[in-house]
Scaffold this motif. Structure first.
Motif, short mmCIF file in Angstrom:
data_model
loop_
_atom_site.label_atom_id
_atom_site.label_comp_id
_atom_site.label_asym_id
_atom_site.label_seq_id
_atom_site.Cartn_x
_atom_site.Cartn_y
_atom_site.Cartn_z
N VAL A 121 0.73 -1.20 0.06
CA VAL A 121 -0.08 0.11 0.02
C VAL A 121 0.91 1.16 0.01
O VAL A 121 0.80 2.09 -0.62
CB VAL A 121 -0.85 -0.04 1.08
N SER A 122 1.94 1.23 0.84
CA SER A 122 2.63 2.41 0.93
C SER A 122 3.38 2.77 -0.42
O SER A 122 3.79 3.72 -0.75
CB SER A 122 3.83 2.25 1.96
N VAL A 123 4.08 1.55 -0.96
CA VAL A 123 4.76 1.56 -2.49
C VAL A 123 3.54 2.24 -3.46
O VAL A 123 4.10 3.23 -4.45
CB VAL A 123 5.26 0.42 -2.83
N MET A 124 2.40 1.84 -3.65
CA MET A 124 1.36 2.22 -4.38
C MET A 124 1.07 3.63 -4.23
O MET A 124 0.90 4.58 -5.35
CB MET A 124 0.39 1.33 -4.51
N ARG A 125 0.93 3.91 -3.02
CA ARG A 125 0.60 5.26 -2.58
C ARG A 125 2.02 6.35 -3.16
O ARG A 125 1.48 7.54 -3.46
CB ARG A 125 0.31 5.54 -1.17
N ALA A 126 3.07 5.81 -2.65
CA ALA A 126 4.29 6.69 -3.36
C ALA A 126 4.20 6.83 -4.85
O ALA A 126 4.60 8.16 -5.09
CB ALA A 126 5.57 5.84 -2.75
N LEU A 127 3.80 5.98 -5.41
CA LEU A 127 3.65 6.01 -6.95
C LEU A 127 2.73 6.88 -7.37
O LEU A 127 2.67 7.44 -8.57
CB LEU A 127 3.77 4.49 -7.72
N ARG A 128 1.53 6.94 -6.50
CA ARG A 128 0.40 7.58 -6.88
C ARG A 128 0.97 9.07 -7.03
O ARG A 128 -0.01 9.86 -8.20
CB ARG A 128 -0.68 7.63 -5.78
N GLY A 175 2.95 3.48 -13.07
CA GLY A 175 2.78 2.04 -12.85
C GLY A 175 1.61 2.00 -11.97
O GLY A 175 0.30 2.36 -12.35
N ALA A 176 1.41 1.13 -10.73
CA ALA A 176 0.39 0.88 -9.98
C ALA A 176 -0.13 1.91 -9.53
O ALA A 176 -1.35 2.09 -9.02
CB ALA A 176 0.80 -0.20 -9.00
N GLY A 177 0.62 3.27 -9.29
CA GLY A 177 0.13 4.27 -8.59
C GLY A 177 -0.85 4.82 -9.76
O GLY A 177 -1.90 5.60 -9.22
N ALA A 178 -0.72 4.84 -11.13
CA ALA A 178 -1.71 5.51 -11.84
C ALA A 178 -3.09 4.65 -11.88
O ALA A 178 -4.00 5.19 -11.80
CB ALA A 178 -1.24 5.43 -13.34
N VAL A 179 -2.84 3.28 -11.58
CA VAL A 179 -4.07 2.71 -11.46
C VAL A 179 -4.80 2.99 -10.18
O VAL A 179 -6.08 3.07 -10.21
CB VAL A 179 -3.86 1.11 -11.57
N LEU A 180 -3.98 3.34 -9.20
CA LEU A 180 -4.67 3.82 -7.79
C LEU A 180 -5.25 5.25 -8.04
O LEU A 180 -6.51 5.47 -7.35
CB LEU A 180 -3.66 3.66 -6.80
N VAL A 181 -4.69 6.12 -8.70
CA VAL A 181 -5.43 7.28 -8.95
C VAL A 181 -6.72 7.24 -9.63
O VAL A 181 -7.78 7.74 -9.12
CB VAL A 181 -4.46 8.26 -9.91
#
Length: 475
Positions: A296-303, A308-314
């Motif tokens: 969760v922390s990595v994906m939020r950092a990428l957000r 990557g997965a951060g764009a999906v999270l957005v």
């Protein structure tokens, strides 16, 4: 929509959490006598991590029903995700039963990690066209990738429908255009896995050293870019072409070995002893919890970078905050206060005293502000057109400390609206008690010129309606 799950092991449970987090109901079955209890326990363990990543309004982890047969699942759902063991004979029997009972409009997806869908379609007599592979990655409720593989008899409309469903679940569906054993991601993982086994078998490195070689270097790069774009950067201004011309000769060196080594008792013991030493006293459940927390922390950092997965999270968060029930329309009755946002206190928001840090109060309030903006029609399209609010003043008052995993709710009051200004107060609550208030004054800006500008008519009407409803109600 109701999702059907056949097989509720690790992957099936992950699918259950993913579907529940999107606000859907789940009907599940598994022949194991203890499956129902394990499914509910697994959902309970995973739900806090799914909640941290974001769940749809109204989602409920209790919306899962366990039934005793495949037939009951087939008769009550619109999509079935099969997640039984990766055994061709086992899957064939299950698929034949699904094919017997499911209606012609029910899409059937297999969580297979390597079997060819065309082979599995041989057991489907009634509706082979609605069958496709949907291969997820563990933990399914966090990792967005799902490989979609069609068989020779799969109807293209089935693929399109499934892509839409997976995107609606907040995932990144990747179409594997050419049917191949192992698909794409597992083939890449398998190549690295074989080399790991060779290196351990030869006594070159331990499991801990090899994990460190990935976790502290390339793994961090892969999280946002993958291998190919990373190597493109390795070529400097010359990009991939220069990288291949410069480092290409090294490919002729016999560094990596792709044939698998013999799995001797000694190699099995070395691999087992190595990872057990790495785990130490931590159980598998404890390690799963650690994994979910850092993912969760990595994906939020990428957000923040939209990669990557951060764009999906957005995109997932945009869906959560864009719920139609949370957007003002002319004539709507406005609540006083507005209750548009709630969130848990994240582990990374807490300091060494175990209390939520000052900056985290402002961060959480910022998400509440975003919910207010969306309610008023100030969304991504509005900002893309060159309009935004910039903060001019902020006043925070703290009442008491809060700790990790506590649930926060926000009561929002719009206290003033002008031609170019907006003022509001967020009252931060925990268990119904006020823990802080955040008062802000914002200026509406034309981002092209960088100067203040009037609020556009649509959002202005919404904000005026809220301000009128909140007159005299602010704390």
């Amino acid at each position: 929509m109701r999702f059907g799950l056949v097989g509720t092991g690790v992957i099936g449970t992950g699918w259950a959490v993913r579907c529940l987090a999107a606000g859907h109901g789940v009907v599940a079955t598994d022949p194991d006598p203890g499956a129902a209890a394990r499914l509910r326990d697994g959902i309970a363990r995973a739900w806090p991590h799914a909640r941290r990543l974001g769940v749809m309004p109204g989602s409920d982890p209790a919306r899962v029903e366990f039934v005793s047969s495949v037939r009951e699942v087939c008769e009550r759902v619109e999509l079935i995700q099969e997640s039984v063991p990766e055994d061709g004979a086992v899957k064939a029997g299950v698929h034949a039963e699904i094919d017997r009972w499911a209606g012609p409009d029910v899409v059937v997806a297999s969580s297979s990690s390597g079997l060819l869908p065309s082979d599995m379609q041989l057991h489907l007599r009634r509706f082979p066209g609605r069958f496709v592979v949907g291969h997820p990655f563990n933990p399914v409720y966090l990792l967005p990738l799902v490989e979609v593989v069609a068989g020779r008899r799969t109807d293209p409309a089935t693929v399109e429908r499934l892509l839409g469903v997976y995107r609606e679940l907040g995932m990144h569906p990747l179409v594997v255009r050419n049917e191949i054993e192992g698909y794409l991601s597992d083939r890449l993982q398998e190549a690295m896995w074989r080399e790991i086994l060779h290196l351990v078998a030869a006594g070159v490195a331990t499991t801990a050293e090899l994990d460190a070689a990935v976790a502290y270097g390339p793994g961090l790069r892969w999280a946002g870019m993958g291998t190919n774009l990373t190597f493109h950067l390795a070529g400097g201004n010359g990009g991939m072409r220069h990288m291949l011309e410069h480092f290409g000769p090294a490919l002729e060196q016999p560094w990596a070995r792709f044939a698998a080594p013999a799995l001797t008792p000694g190699l099995i013991e070395d691999m087992t002893a190595g990872v057990e030493a790495q785990a130490g006293e931590r159980s598998v459940v404890e390690l799963e919890d650690l994994r979910d927390s850092y993912l969760v922390s990595v994906m939020r950092a990428l957000r923040a970078h939209g990669v990557g997965a951060g764009a999906v999270l957005v995109r997932w968060e945009e869906r959560i905050h864009a719920s139609p029930a949370r957007r003002w329309e002319p004539g709507d009755e406005v609540e006083a206060p507005l209750r548009l946002y709630a969130c848990p206190v994240e582990a990374e928001w807490v300091d060494y005293n175990g209390h939520m840090t000052e900056s985290a109060y402002l961060l959480a309030a910022g998400w509440a502000s975003d919910a207010l903006f969306r309610y008023a029609g100030i969304d991504d399209d509005y900002r893309a057109a060159g309009h935004a609010f910039y903060t001019a003043e902020t006043m925070m008052r703290f009442r008491r400390e809060v700790h990790a995993d506590h649930l926060l709710a926000f009561d929002t009051y719009v206290t003033g609206v002008g031609e170019k200004k907006l003022a509001f107060t967020h009252v931060m609550l925990e268990s119904g008690e006020i823990v802080a208030t955040v008062e802000q004054v914002l200026v509406h800006v034309d981002t092209g010129s960088g100067r203040s500008a009037p609020i556009l008519p649509g959002p202005r009407a919404a904000l005026d309606a809220v301000a009128a409803a909140h007159a005299g109600a602010a704390p």
